[in-house]
Write an enzyme that holds these catalytic residues in place. Structure first.
Site, PDB file in Angstrom:
ATOM      1  N   HIS A  58       0.822  -1.201   0.000  1.00 37.64           N
ATOM      2  CA  HIS A  58       0.000   0.000   0.000  1.00 37.64           C
ATOM      3  C   HIS A  58       0.864   1.263   0.000  1.00 37.64           C
ATOM      4  O   HIS A  58       2.004   1.248   0.477  1.00 37.64           O
ATOM      5  CB  HIS A  58      -0.934  -0.001   1.211  1.00 37.64           C
ATOM      6  CG  HIS A  58      -2.057  -0.997   1.069  1.00 37.64           C
ATOM      7  ND1 HIS A  58      -3.178  -0.983   1.867  1.00 37.64           N
ATOM      8  CD2 HIS A  58      -2.214  -2.022   0.196  1.00 37.64           C
ATOM      9  CE1 HIS A  58      -3.990  -1.967   1.488  1.00 37.64           C
ATOM     10  NE2 HIS A  58      -3.424  -2.609   0.484  1.00 37.64           N
TER      11      HIS A  58
ATOM     12  N   GLU B 140       0.732   3.996   1.742  1.00 40.77           N
ATOM     13  CA  GLU B 140       1.126   4.503   3.064  1.00 40.77           C
ATOM     14  C   GLU B 140       2.302   3.705   3.613  1.00 40.77           C
ATOM     15  O   GLU B 140       3.259   4.265   4.166  1.00 40.77           O
ATOM     16  CB  GLU B 140      -0.043   4.381   4.058  1.00 40.77           C
ATOM     17  CG  GLU B 140      -1.324   5.074   3.638  1.00 40.77           C
ATOM     18  CD  GLU B 140      -2.265   4.177   2.833  1.00 40.77           C
ATOM     19  OE1 GLU B 140      -1.788   3.441   1.952  1.00 40.77           O
ATOM     20  OE2 GLU B 140      -3.475   4.236   3.098  1.00 40.77           O
TER      21      GLU B 140
ATOM     22  N   CYS C 137      -6.188   1.723   5.213  1.00 39.30           N
ATOM     23  CA  CYS C 137      -6.774   0.472   5.712  1.00 39.30           C
ATOM     24  C   CYS C 137      -6.230   0.176   7.114  1.00 39.30           C
ATOM     25  O   CYS C 137      -5.335   0.862   7.607  1.00 39.30           O
ATOM     26  CB  CYS C 137      -6.441  -0.676   4.763  1.00 39.30           C
ATOM     27  SG  CYS C 137      -4.729  -1.228   4.869  1.00 39.30           S
TER      28      CYS C 137
ATOM     29  N   CYS D 278      -2.372  -0.500   7.282  1.00 40.96           N
ATOM     30  CA  CYS D 278      -1.588   0.739   7.211  1.00 40.96           C
ATOM     31  C   CYS D 278      -1.767   1.552   8.481  1.00 40.96           C
ATOM     32  O   CYS D 278      -0.813   2.189   8.943  1.00 40.96           O
ATOM     33  CB  CYS D 278      -1.980   1.556   5.987  1.00 40.96           C
ATOM     34  SG  CYS D 278      -1.400   0.797   4.461  1.00 40.96           S
TER      35      CYS D 278
HETATM   36  O1  5HU Z   1      -5.263   2.947   1.894  1.00 41.55           O
HETATM   37  C1  5HU Z   1      -5.033   2.244   0.900  1.00 41.55           C
HETATM   38  N1  5HU Z   1      -3.821   2.300   0.298  1.00 41.55           N
HETATM   39  C2  5HU Z   1      -3.521   1.585  -0.826  1.00 41.55           C
HETATM   40  O2  5HU Z   1      -2.429   1.697  -1.360  1.00 41.55           O
HETATM   41  N2  5HU Z   1      -4.497   0.758  -1.326  1.00 41.55           N
HETATM   42  C3  5HU Z   1      -4.239   0.048  -2.568  1.00 41.55           C
HETATM   43  C4  5HU Z   1      -4.289  -1.448  -2.544  1.00 41.55           C
HETATM   44  C5  5HU Z   1      -4.759  -1.762  -3.940  1.00 41.55           C
HETATM   45  O3  5HU Z   1      -3.664  -1.704  -4.866  1.00 41.55           O
HETATM   46  C6  5HU Z   1      -5.723  -0.616  -4.239  1.00 41.55           C
HETATM   47  C7  5HU Z   1      -7.157  -0.909  -3.879  1.00 41.55           C
HETATM   48  O4  5HU Z   1      -7.731  -1.616  -4.925  1.00 41.55           O
HETATM   49  P1  5HU Z   1      -9.297  -1.785  -5.122  1.00 41.55           P
HETATM   50  O5  5HU Z   1      -9.942  -0.404  -4.911  1.00 41.55           O
HETATM   51  O6  5HU Z   1      -9.430  -2.266  -6.515  1.00 41.55           O
HETATM   52  O7  5HU Z   1      -9.766  -2.778  -4.080  1.00 41.55           O
HETATM   53  O8  5HU Z   1      -5.251   0.460  -3.468  1.00 41.55           O
HETATM   54  C8  5HU Z   1      -5.723   0.670  -0.748  1.00 41.55           C
HETATM   55  C9  5HU Z   1      -6.016   1.403   0.360  1.00 41.55           C
HETATM   56  C10 5HU Z   1      -7.334   1.358   1.048  1.00 41.55           C
HETATM   57  O9  5HU Z   1      -8.040   0.253   0.779  1.00 41.55           O
HETATM   58 ZN    ZN Z   2      -3.329  -0.009   3.565  1.00 35.44          ZN
END
Ligand code: 5HU
Ligand code: ZN
Length: 160
Positions: A77, A79, A103, A106
């Site tokens: 992610h 963060e 999430c 994170c």
């Molecule tokens: O806070 C976040 N930070 C973050 O980098 N992500 C990333 C994980 C995935 O690559 C994408 C989420 O994918 P999707 O919306 O298709 O479920 O974003 C997702 C979140 C929150 O879900």
């Molecule tokens: Zn996250």
């Protein structure tokens, strides 16, 4: 006389988070993050992507299917990448600017890194368990949450 239509610090740092998100290969959600200290110095940036050395041409970007065949098993992610990219600098009392609400995984890393404030742009999955758990953790850990309220400012950097 100096100009007065310069951008604010918040607009500047969220702009950098949005620009970082543009590096993401995720076809569905591109997330960017920027960590800043109390003196408005940028400590780190990140975006969601596959771990170093793990080819984003080989690993899956699917959302559905068995766990091992989806991106969720592999992607780092934004963060977490920003925290890990800080190259040993202390993140104590810093501020995280992020384009998507963090999430729960994170949130744990944010708390442990000593980040004290999270400014987010979009709460994409407000009803998700991960979001509810994040909110609970941030509240318990006394982390200030702030929604960034002028996204139209970035019409030329928009992700949506
Ligand atoms: O806070 C976040 N930070 C973050 O980098 N992500 C990333 C994980 C995935 O690559 C994408 C989420 O994918 P999707 O919306 O298709 O479920 O974003 C997702 C979140 C929150 O879900
Ligand atoms: Zn996250």
């Amino acid at each position: 006389m100096k100009r007065h239509d310069y951008i604010t610090w918040e607009e500047y740092f969220m702009g950098i988070a949005l620009l970082s998100a543009r590096r993401s290969k995720d076809p569905n959600t591109q997330v960017g993050a920027c960590i800043v200290n109390k003196d408005n110095i940028i400590l780190s940036t990140g975006y969601n992507g596959m771990p170093k050395g793990c080819s984003d041409d080989v690993l899956p970007w699917e959302r559905d299917g068995s766990f091992q065949d989806t991106k969720y098993a592999y992607v780092c992610h934004a963060e977490l990448n920003a925290i890990l990219n800080s190259d040993g600098r202390s993140l104590a009392d810093s501020i995280l600017y992020v384009t998507c609400f963090p999430c729960n995984e994170c949130a744990k890393a944010i708390i442990q890194a000593g980040i004290k404030k999270v400014v987010y742009l979009e709460d994409k999955y407000p009803d998700a368990d991960a979001t509810q758990v994040s909110r609970r953790l941030f509240k318990m850990a006394d982390i200030t949450l702030k929604e960034f309220l002028n996204p139209t400012f970035y019409s030329d950097l928009s992700l949506y």
